[in-house]
Design a protein around this motif. Structure first.
Motif, PDB file in Angstrom:
ATOM      1  N   THR A   7       0.811  -1.220   0.000  1.00 17.26           N
ATOM      2  CA  THR A   7       0.000   0.000   0.000  1.00 17.26           C
ATOM      3  C   THR A   7       0.845   1.271   0.000  1.00 17.26           C
ATOM      4  OG1 THR A   7      -0.134   0.092   2.416  1.00 17.26           O
ATOM      5  CG2 THR A   7      -1.820  -1.189   1.272  1.00 17.26           C
ATOM      6  N   ARG A   8       2.150   1.135   0.034  1.00 18.10           N
ATOM      7  CA  ARG A   8       3.035   2.300   0.163  1.00 18.10           C
ATOM      8  C   ARG A   8       2.825   3.316  -0.957  1.00 18.10           C
ATOM      9  NH1 ARG A   8       8.383   3.948  -1.245  1.00 18.10           N
ATOM     10  NH2 ARG A   8       9.296   5.153   0.447  1.00 18.10           N
ATOM     11  N   THR A   9       2.816   2.862  -2.205  1.00 17.88           N
ATOM     12  CA  THR A   9       2.665   3.772  -3.337  1.00 17.88           C
ATOM     13  C   THR A   9       1.316   4.485  -3.293  1.00 17.88           C
ATOM     14  OG1 THR A   9       4.088   2.369  -4.678  1.00 17.88           O
ATOM     15  CG2 THR A   9       2.700   3.938  -5.853  1.00 17.88           C
ATOM     16  N   VAL A  10       0.267   3.748  -2.986  1.00 17.35           N
ATOM     17  CA  VAL A  10      -1.069   4.337  -2.913  1.00 17.35           C
ATOM     18  C   VAL A  10      -1.129   5.383  -1.801  1.00 17.35           C
ATOM     19  CG1 VAL A  10      -3.510   3.849  -2.477  1.00 17.35           C
ATOM     20  CG2 VAL A  10      -2.158   2.285  -3.864  1.00 17.35           C
ATOM     21  N   ARG A  11      -0.536   5.074  -0.652  1.00 15.14           N
ATOM     22  CA  ARG A  11      -0.523   6.029   0.462  1.00 15.14           C
ATOM     23  C   ARG A  11       0.230   7.297   0.099  1.00 15.14           C
ATOM     24  NH1 ARG A  11       2.374   4.472   4.279  1.00 15.14           N
ATOM     25  NH2 ARG A  11       2.962   2.391   3.652  1.00 15.14           N
ATOM     26  N   ILE A  12       1.344   7.164  -0.607  1.00 12.75           N
ATOM     27  CA  ILE A  12       2.119   8.335  -1.005  1.00 12.75           C
ATOM     28  C   ILE A  12       1.314   9.201  -1.980  1.00 12.75           C
ATOM     29  CG2 ILE A  12       4.149   9.100  -2.323  1.00 12.75           C
ATOM     30  CD1 ILE A  12       5.652   6.720  -1.028  1.00 12.75           C
ATOM     31  N   VAL A  13       0.691   8.573  -2.956  1.00  6.68           N
ATOM     32  CA  VAL A  13      -0.099   9.321  -3.940  1.00  6.68           C
ATOM     33  C   VAL A  13      -1.290  10.010  -3.270  1.00  6.68           C
ATOM     34  CG1 VAL A  13      -1.579   9.095  -5.979  1.00  6.68           C
ATOM     35  CG2 VAL A  13       0.625   7.921  -5.902  1.00  6.68           C
ATOM     36  N   GLY A  15      -1.788  10.609  -0.029  1.00  9.58           N
ATOM     37  CA  GLY A  15      -1.322  11.579   0.965  1.00  9.58           C
ATOM     38  C   GLY A  15      -0.904  12.887   0.322  1.00  9.58           C
ATOM     39  N   THR A  16      -0.186  12.798  -0.769  1.00  6.46           N
ATOM     40  CA  THR A  16       0.238  13.999  -1.488  1.00  6.46           C
ATOM     41  C   THR A  16      -0.960  14.734  -2.080  1.00  6.46           C
ATOM     42  OG1 THR A  16       2.339  12.929  -2.021  1.00  6.46           O
ATOM     43  CG2 THR A  16       1.720  14.845  -3.349  1.00  6.46           C
ATOM     44  N   ALA A  17      -1.902  13.994  -2.666  1.00  9.97           N
ATOM     45  CA  ALA A  17      -3.086  14.615  -3.274  1.00  9.97           C
ATOM     46  C   ALA A  17      -3.947  15.323  -2.232  1.00  9.97           C
ATOM     47  CB  ALA A  17      -3.901  13.561  -4.010  1.00  9.97           C
ATOM     48  N   PHE A  18      -4.229  14.648  -1.117  1.00  5.33           N
ATOM     49  CA  PHE A  18      -5.073  15.263  -0.088  1.00  5.33           C
ATOM     50  C   PHE A  18      -4.387  16.444   0.593  1.00  5.33           C
ATOM     51  CE2 PHE A  18      -7.557  11.269  -0.173  1.00  5.33           C
ATOM     52  CZ  PHE A  18      -8.818  11.832  -0.331  1.00  5.33           C
ATOM     53  N   THR A  19      -3.089  16.324   0.846  1.00  4.28           N
ATOM     54  CA  THR A  19      -2.357  17.439   1.446  1.00  4.28           C
ATOM     55  C   THR A  19      -2.349  18.635   0.491  1.00  4.28           C
ATOM     56  OG1 THR A  19      -0.979  15.896   2.677  1.00  4.28           O
ATOM     57  CG2 THR A  19      -0.164  18.148   2.476  1.00  4.28           C
ATOM     58  N   GLY A  20      -2.105  18.366  -0.774  1.00  8.28           N
ATOM     59  CA  GLY A  20      -2.133  19.430  -1.781  1.00  8.28           C
ATOM     60  C   GLY A  20      -3.492  20.087  -1.897  1.00  8.28           C
ATOM     61  N   ALA A  21      -4.554  19.283  -1.830  1.00 10.65           N
ATOM     62  CA  ALA A  21      -5.914  19.839  -1.891  1.00 10.65           C
ATOM     63  C   ALA A  21      -6.204  20.709  -0.677  1.00 10.65           C
ATOM     64  CB  ALA A  21      -6.935  18.710  -1.991  1.00 10.65           C
ATOM     65  N   MET A  62      -1.594  10.026   6.175  1.00 10.16           N
ATOM     66  CA  MET A  62      -1.169   8.903   5.328  1.00 10.16           C
ATOM     67  C   MET A  62       0.325   8.606   5.486  1.00 10.16           C
ATOM     68  SD  MET A  62      -3.618   7.708   3.466  1.00 10.16           S
ATOM     69  CE  MET A  62      -5.147   8.087   2.660  1.00 10.16           C
ATOM     70  N   PHE A  63       1.077   9.617   5.942  1.00 10.66           N
ATOM     71  CA  PHE A  63       2.523   9.449   6.087  1.00 10.66           C
ATOM     72  C   PHE A  63       2.944   9.067   7.509  1.00 10.66           C
ATOM     73  CE2 PHE A  63       1.910  12.622   2.674  1.00 10.66           C
ATOM     74  CZ  PHE A  63       2.444  11.885   1.630  1.00 10.66           C
TER      75      PHE A  63
END
Length: 78
Positions: A7-13, A15-21, A62-63
């Motif tokens: 799940t690491r890749t999904v969490r990174i994607v 996490g980055t998307a939600f933080t950016g939003a 997520m991180f």
């Protein structure tokens, strides 16, 4: 040797998307406030602010392993 986390890749994607939003809600708040329906126009700013906080905190969580949901149950049972 440790087992790789699938799940690491999904969490990174995510996490980055939600933080950016969440950050975008603060930077471009006028645009996000315009998305709130007219019947709720009175609460546009608070709705946008709460959404920004939820998305930012959700993305950061997520991180942080302790803040993620686990099969063992919610964080407060740890």
């Amino acid at each position: 040797m440790t087992t790789p986390d699938p799940t690491r890749t999904v969490r990174i994607v995510l996490g980055t998307a939600f933080t950016g939003a969440g950050i975008a809600h603060v930077v471009r708040h006028e645009w996000f406030e315009s998305l709130v329906p007219e019947p709720l126009a009175r609460w546009r700013k608070p709705i946008s602010a709460v959404t920004a906080v939820i998305q930012f905190v959700g993305g950061i969580s997520m991180f942080i392993p302790r803040l993620r949901a686990s099969p063992a149950g919610p964080i407060w049972r740890c």
